[in-house]
Enzyme design. Sequence first.
Site, short mmCIF file in Angstrom:
data_model
loop_
_atom_site.label_atom_id
_atom_site.label_comp_id
_atom_site.label_asym_id
_atom_site.label_seq_id
_atom_site.Cartn_x
_atom_site.Cartn_y
_atom_site.Cartn_z
N GLY A 129 2.02 -10.90 -2.22
CA GLY A 129 1.89 -9.49 -2.61
C GLY A 129 3.20 -8.96 -3.14
O GLY A 129 4.28 -9.31 -2.64
N ARG A 157 -5.89 14.90 5.99
CA ARG A 157 -6.99 14.46 5.13
C ARG A 157 -8.33 14.36 5.86
O ARG A 157 -9.36 14.73 5.32
CB ARG A 157 -6.65 13.11 4.52
N GLU A 160 0.19 -1.82 3.77
CA GLU A 160 -1.18 -1.40 4.12
C GLU A 160 -1.96 -2.53 4.79
O GLU A 160 -2.96 -2.29 5.47
CB GLU A 160 -1.90 -0.89 2.86
C1 FAD Z 1 -4.59 6.51 -6.08
C2 FAD Z 1 -3.68 6.35 -4.91
C3 FAD Z 1 -2.60 7.20 -4.75
C4 FAD Z 1 -1.76 7.07 -3.65
N1 FAD Z 1 -0.70 7.93 -3.52
C5 FAD Z 1 0.14 7.78 -2.46
C6 FAD Z 1 1.27 8.64 -2.29
O1 FAD Z 1 1.53 9.52 -3.10
N2 FAD Z 1 2.06 8.44 -1.22
C7 FAD Z 1 1.84 7.47 -0.30
O2 FAD Z 1 2.61 7.33 0.65
N3 FAD Z 1 0.78 6.63 -0.44
C8 FAD Z 1 -0.06 6.76 -1.49
N4 FAD Z 1 -1.14 5.92 -1.62
C9 FAD Z 1 -1.25 4.76 -0.72
C10 FAD Z 1 -0.27 3.69 -1.17
O3 FAD Z 1 -0.20 3.66 -2.57
C11 FAD Z 1 -0.64 2.28 -0.70
O4 FAD Z 1 -0.97 2.31 0.65
C12 FAD Z 1 0.54 1.34 -0.87
O5 FAD Z 1 1.04 1.40 -2.18
C13 FAD Z 1 0.16 -0.09 -0.51
O6 FAD Z 1 1.27 -0.92 -0.79
P1 FAD Z 1 1.27 -2.44 -0.35
O7 FAD Z 1 2.56 -2.99 -0.84
O8 FAD Z 1 0.95 -2.55 1.07
O9 FAD Z 1 0.04 -3.09 -1.14
P2 FAD Z 1 -0.45 -3.10 -2.74
O10 FAD Z 1 0.42 -2.19 -3.52
O11 FAD Z 1 -1.87 -2.85 -2.64
O12 FAD Z 1 -0.11 -4.54 -3.16
C14 FAD Z 1 -0.90 -5.63 -2.78
C15 FAD Z 1 -0.34 -6.87 -3.41
O13 FAD Z 1 -0.97 -8.00 -2.83
C16 FAD Z 1 -1.45 -8.86 -3.83
N5 FAD Z 1 -2.62 -9.54 -3.29
C17 FAD Z 1 -3.69 -8.99 -2.66
N6 FAD Z 1 -4.52 -9.95 -2.24
C18 FAD Z 1 -3.97 -11.12 -2.60
C19 FAD Z 1 -4.36 -12.47 -2.45
N7 FAD Z 1 -5.46 -12.83 -1.82
N8 FAD Z 1 -3.55 -13.42 -3.01
C20 FAD Z 1 -2.40 -13.08 -3.66
N9 FAD Z 1 -1.99 -11.83 -3.79
C21 FAD Z 1 -2.76 -10.86 -3.28
C22 FAD Z 1 -1.71 -7.98 -5.03
O14 FAD Z 1 -1.66 -8.75 -6.19
C23 FAD Z 1 -0.56 -6.99 -4.92
O15 FAD Z 1 0.59 -7.56 -5.50
C24 FAD Z 1 -2.01 6.06 -2.70
C25 FAD Z 1 -3.10 5.22 -2.85
C26 FAD Z 1 -3.95 5.37 -3.93
C27 FAD Z 1 -5.16 4.51 -4.02
#
Ligand code: FAD
Length: 637
Positions: free
Chosen positions: A40, A330, A425
């Site tokens: 990720g 929310r 997340e």
């Molecule tokens: C529209 C929207 C607006 C938001 N706005 C806000 C905000 O203003 N403030 C806030 O705090 N939060 C916000 N959130 C929540 C926040 O954006 C997310 O919770 C956060 O960005 C998740 O980050 P992450 O690095 O955990 O995962 P992600 O950014 O979801 O990254 C997941 C990564 O894992 C990889 N991946 C997934 N499965 C696999 C697999 N099986 N094999 C290989 N790679 C894989 C993907 O390619 C990606 O690179 C928002 C969410 C949404 C949907």
Amino acid sequence: MPLDAKIPGGPLAQKWDRHRFELKLVNPANKRKFEIIVVGTGLAGGSASATLAELGYDVKTFCIQDSPRRAHSIAAQGGINAAKNYPNDGDSIWRLFYDTVKGGDFRSREANVYRLAQLSNDIIDHCVAQGIPFARDYGGLLANRSFGGAQVSRTFYARGQTGQQLLLGAYSALSRQIGAGKVKMFERREMLDLVVINGQARGIIVRNLVTGQIERHDSHAVVLCTGGYGNVFFLSTNAMASNVTAAYRAYKRGAYFANPCFTQIHPTCIPVHGAYQSKLTLMSESLRNDGRVWVPKNPGDKRSPQQIPESDRDYFLEEKYPSFGNLVPRDVASRNAKEQCDMGKGVGATGLAVYLDFENAIYRDTKAVIEKKYGNLFQMYEKITGEDPYQTPMRIYPAVHYTMGGLWVDYNLMSSIDGLFVMGEANFSDHGANRLGASALMQGLADGYFIVPYTIGGYLAGAQFPEVNTDHSAFKDAEHDAQSRLNKLLSINGKRTVDDFHKELGLIMWEYCGMARNNQGLEKAQKLVRQLRAEFWENVKVPGSAADFNQSVERVGRVADFLEFGELMIIDALARQESCGGHFNEDFQTEGHEAKRDDENFCYAAAWGFSGDDGQPQLHKEHLVFENVELTQRSYK
Ligand SMILES: Cc1cc2nc3c(=O)[nH]c(=O)nc-3n(C[C@H](O)[C@H](O)[C@H](O)COP(=O)(O)OP(=O)(O)OC[C@H]3O[C@@H](n4cnc5c(N)ncnc54)[C@H](O)[C@@H]3O)c2cc1C
């Protein structure tokens, strides 16, 4: 079996400092002897990869997209919290900690949340140093706005593109390490399995999404940063590629899955407008700083918003929650919007919408000021709906947005499998039963920049690592399992498309395990999901082959996992006989229709262990101990 979260002793405010001192260190020369896999490249994975490589570890990083910077994090709009107290409005680390624990309806771990609040300020400093263009006030200080569940302004933002700007920062740091040869980047790879040897996570199996080749990759530790599973509902605000596969396959290898039923339904999304839609769009919570939520006072009032005078409008959030008004958390805002629509007061063609109105704000502050704050969001709304929100109120309705559940981790962010760390997340995280706005970015970056760089060192320095490479039988077996499953799915050659099954699953989950649940509905949903899963394995159709780029092949595996995982969410919801945060069981509510917790019996994180395809998941409880805040009925009145 009770779970040990390995929370360090000592006073709350000193736990993290003390723990960092007590953690074993890997000396600089030894770091390059360790290989770490990071799956990720969102804010959690991008920041972790860059930081671990900067420390000297050899990192292999994987993502589904063609570039790390296309991770779902790029979509985040509204902002990131920190307890800097720049506006001097009464904020502090303690207040951010308290608001977050309360916002999560007292179902999170105190020590983690406190650490998060402490680290929030370091994140802002770090990102400013990277050059993130945060909004500033006229004096040059970073500007702040408010988000739900807080009475202070602590949210740092870059217009409505905060996630994009933060991700560009993490991506730049990652690119530097790719250039330096410390990160080997594997784009267009999907993790299909985790390889566990002698109880330790030692590698992963991935599919190359361009060539279709299955690959084996070994390491000393694996860090999963694979995001949330909101797409189990088919329609959500998540990116199309967001999925549960990596986390779910790790669950099947022994990692516990915690609180899967805790789903966040965001109150301000553009309402569903047709059966052919595959994506929902968020209108950032930041809009509730200036927008006022209302519905017509009288059910069935079909007049246009401009024709409805003030006396016939019901500003139901301001009315019911005078202290927090439109900025209630929310879960509370969503349930109230649903309640108004259920009473027949919803607006628009479907009656499943409420107004978010900027008329007063534009009158008070001028259109230019509102445009400066939210211009790109207004433009997005107009492009999608064809209506100009400067002239007519936005129509909004709750939609699936974020998942508080995820793989269970201890204080070190290590799962129940040694050497498998989970961040962002994807872990069950610090948000309890409901996440406050602008705290997911904070958590992902705290995990990646500031927590795992210490805790993974403690693990690597203290564990024994027998010599292992990808010829080990565990790698062969896992590859064989992944390939056979794919072959089986492709050989079914049935009559229904993958999306058709996914849509039906989404409708079941939304109807019975969505914004409101009850025991009867959950039991029905469990049967429906089982039936659908059985049909899927008999009747799904995957066009083309797995030997090249084929998105139907990608999707079929993810939907197969959603069909199993959906049942786990239902089992979790049924087991939690209380309401809390995003889990609202209609059988447990106060007289004012708020979530009614049962602290005596359910003050725990529910961590489910896999016990075979035909077995019932095993419940392990992490009892939550509140030594610093008092458990109260949450009130935003
Ligand atoms: C529209 C929207 C607006 C938001 N706005 C806000 C905000 O203003 N403030 C806030 O705090 N939060 C916000 N959130 C929540 C926040 O954006 C997310 O919770 C956060 O960005 C998740 O980050 P992450 O690095 O955990 O995962 P992600 O950014 O979801 O990254 C997941 C990564 O894992 C990889 N991946 C997934 N499965 C696999 C697999 N099986 N094999 C290989 N790679 C894989 C993907 O390619 C990606 O690179 C928002 C969410 C949404 C949907």
